[in-house]
Enzyme design. Structure first.
Site, PDB file in Angstrom:
ATOM      1  CG  HIS A 516       0.358   3.637  -5.773  1.00  0.00           C
ATOM      2  ND1 HIS A 516       0.431   4.914  -5.269  1.00  0.00           N
ATOM      3  CD2 HIS A 516       1.294   3.594  -6.753  1.00  0.00           C
ATOM      4  CE1 HIS A 516       1.349   5.610  -5.911  1.00  0.00           C
ATOM      5  NE2 HIS A 516       1.901   4.820  -6.818  1.00  0.00           N
ATOM      6  CG  ASP A 520       0.957   9.659  -3.190  1.00  0.00           C
ATOM      7  OD1 ASP A 520       0.169   8.967  -3.860  1.00  0.00           O
ATOM      8  OD2 ASP A 520       0.725  10.833  -2.837  1.00  0.00           O
TER       9      ASP A 520
END
Length: 543
Positions: A516, A520
């Protein structure tokens, strides 16, 4: 003139290494071949020896730093201690380690036990031994002698680790170690010359070695520690000594059932399983050494509470230890997030059932589901290059090629061979690559380059029946796709008129694990949506 010490190359595909620990500090006297620092690479962890004798000068790379192969990490100011000079003085102390150590390896290395009483002439070459029919290479993990040391025939001179065994290797002749050709941590093929023994030694034959034993006996009487260490050095392997140290066991109390009374792993494990340790024996020794600490001994009863549980204590294999380290490092490095998508594989299941027999006859490989999944992943990765990227510090490398790593479960661990430039291969090309890499992985015929350079990984744990898993990313990649089990399930279908019906479909769940920090949730979702669509609407020619 100072000697520069560089980050060594630990394999053909290794381009960098992390300096994990300094074993010396500036100003320390260093002997040639004495370990200077520890490094960690993608393939191996190792201690790196000094290339020269002298004094450690400037340290240019601090602990924890990762640098390219060839980078200067420190310098040695020559003129300090010499490795060759003290060797003759050390030799008498080691003469009592000849016969018992030889027994440890005689049964394992028949090829290396050819009678050769004394080294003479230009020198005797010592090869990497064959430790089993299927063993093609070995890793030299530790040198037990240094250049200039006097060596007896059958005295252990180095330790090796292979896929199936760790062992001490005895010298085939008596003489002096004149050259080390393979450094600690290096993996070389069976038969490669690792050292040269020269300088004929006529005096220390097996007969004179016997009188040395009585001379050594009085010294241990003064202190019981030398007795234990002598027994450990004579009749046990490094593995046994490590287990003994970790469990506070005096090897002098462990009966050896191996050749010439050598203590085996089975012996130490049996001793531990019986619950007997030498911890109580250590109590009488301490008061003898110093009377002052005696009052503190009432706290000793806490020790029995931590007695080892009955069972077999088995150290991790080299592969398992590396896997463990890499998985922990990955979890500490990447911000792991997982998303699970359910894919209707009915179209592909029907196609495979219809074509699998003809496909195998036509192409010589079985038609499995992996080529379908791999081709869908490649197509989605090309549309979403961020998922195929790698992290380099605080930068993102958008990889030019799609190199798919496919995890292969082995009886002794897990390995991930890589299909290079998968985007350029046809369906049949991918299918053949999968079979080839898996076969070579299981037969231990992979080359180092076969497991390097991956940009995205597939791991199929669904073959064991699980619905889905949450796999750990292989660094420095940014994502990994977990493949769940394929099962028939009732599904609600909606036709073009909006009418619902229930049908039995072949359903498979896929989990994308992604970093992450750079990917995204929206990028991951788009990738998985395209991956799912490619499989559910399969239209590619399978060849």
């Amino acid at each position: 003139m100072p000697t520069d010490v560089v980050m060594p190359q630990m394999g053909e595909s290794i381009t960098e290494g992390t300096l994990t620990k300094w074993l010396k500090k500036p100003g320390d006297t260093v002997s040639r071949d004495e370990p200077l620092f520890e490094i960690s690479t993608d393939k191996v962890d190792a201690e790196i020896p000094s290339p020269a004798a002298g004094t450690l000068g400037e340290i240019k790379v601090e602990e924890g730093a990762t640098v390219s192969v060839g980078t200067i990490v420190c310098s040695i100011n020559e003129g300090g201690a010499s490795a060759a000079t003290p060797a003759p003085a050390a030799a008498p102390a080691k003469e009592d380690t000849v016969t018992p150590a030889a027994a440890a390896t005689a049964a394992k290395d028949a090829a290396a036990s050819t009678p050769a009483p004394v080294a003479s002439g230009p020198g005797t070459e010592v090869p990497m031994p064959q430790m089993g029919e299927s063993i093609t290479e070995g890793t030299l993990t530790k040198w037990l002698k240094k250049v200039g040391d006097t060596i007896q025939r059958d005295e252990p001179i180095f330790e090796i680790s292979t896929d199936k065994v760790d062992a001490e290797i005895p010298s085939p002749v008596a003489g002096t170690l004149t050259e080390i050709k393979v450094q600690e941590g290096q993996t070389v093929s069976v038969g490669s010359i690792v050292a040269v023994i020269g300088g004929a030694v006529a005096a220390p034959s097996s007969a004179p070695a016997q009188p040395a034993a009585p001379a050594a006996a009085p010294a241990p009487v003064a202190a019981s520690a030398p007795v234990a260490s002598s027994k450990e050095g004579l009749r046990s392997s490094p593995l046994v000594r490590k287990i003994a140290s970790e469990n506070n066991v005096d090897l002098a109390q462990v009966p050896g059932t191996g050749a010439s009374g050598r203590i085996t792993k089975a012996d130490i494990n049996a001793h531990l399983a019986g619950g007997a340790t030498s911890a109580p024996a250590a109590v009488p020794v301490a008061p003898a050494a110093a009377a002052t600490p005696a009052p503190a001994k009432p706290s000793a009863p806490a020790a029995p509470a931590s007695q080892p549980q009955p069972g077999e204590l088995v150290p991790m294999s080299k592969m398992r230890a590396i896997i463990a380290k890499r998985m922990v490092e990955s979890k500490q490095t990447s911000a792991h997030v997982h998303t699970v998508f359910k894919v209707d594989m009915t179209r592909i299941v029907r196609l495979r059932e219809k074509e699998k027999n003809k496909y195998e006859q036509r192409n010589g490989v079985k038609l499995t589901y992996m080529p379908f999944i791999t081709r869908a992943a490649v197509a989605a990765l090309r549309k979403h290059p961020i998922v195929n990227s790698s992290t380099q510090g605080e930068a993102i490398l958008y990889n030019k090629n799609v190199n798919i790593g496919i995890a292969v479960a082995l009886e002794w661990g897990l390995i991930v061979p890589v299909i290079k430039q998968a985007e350029e291969k046809s369906f049949l090309g991918v299918a053949r690559s999968i079979v080839d890499l898996a076969d070579r992985a299981r037969s231990k015929k992979l080359a180092p380059d076969d497991v390097a350079g991956g940009t995205f990984t597939l791991t199929n744990s669904g073959i064991f029946g699980e619905q889905f898993g949450t796999p750990i990313i292989a660094q420095p990649q940014s994502a990994i796709l977990g493949i769940g089990g394929l099962n028939k399930e009732p599904i609600v279908l909606t036709d073009k008129d909006g009418q619902d019906s229930i049908a039995i479909r072949s359903i498979q769940r896929f989990t994308l694990g992604f970093d992450h920090r750079i990917i995204d949730g929206s990028d991951a979702g788009k990738f998985m949506t395209d991956f799912k669509s490619y499989l559910e609407n399969w239209s590619e020619d399978i060849g």
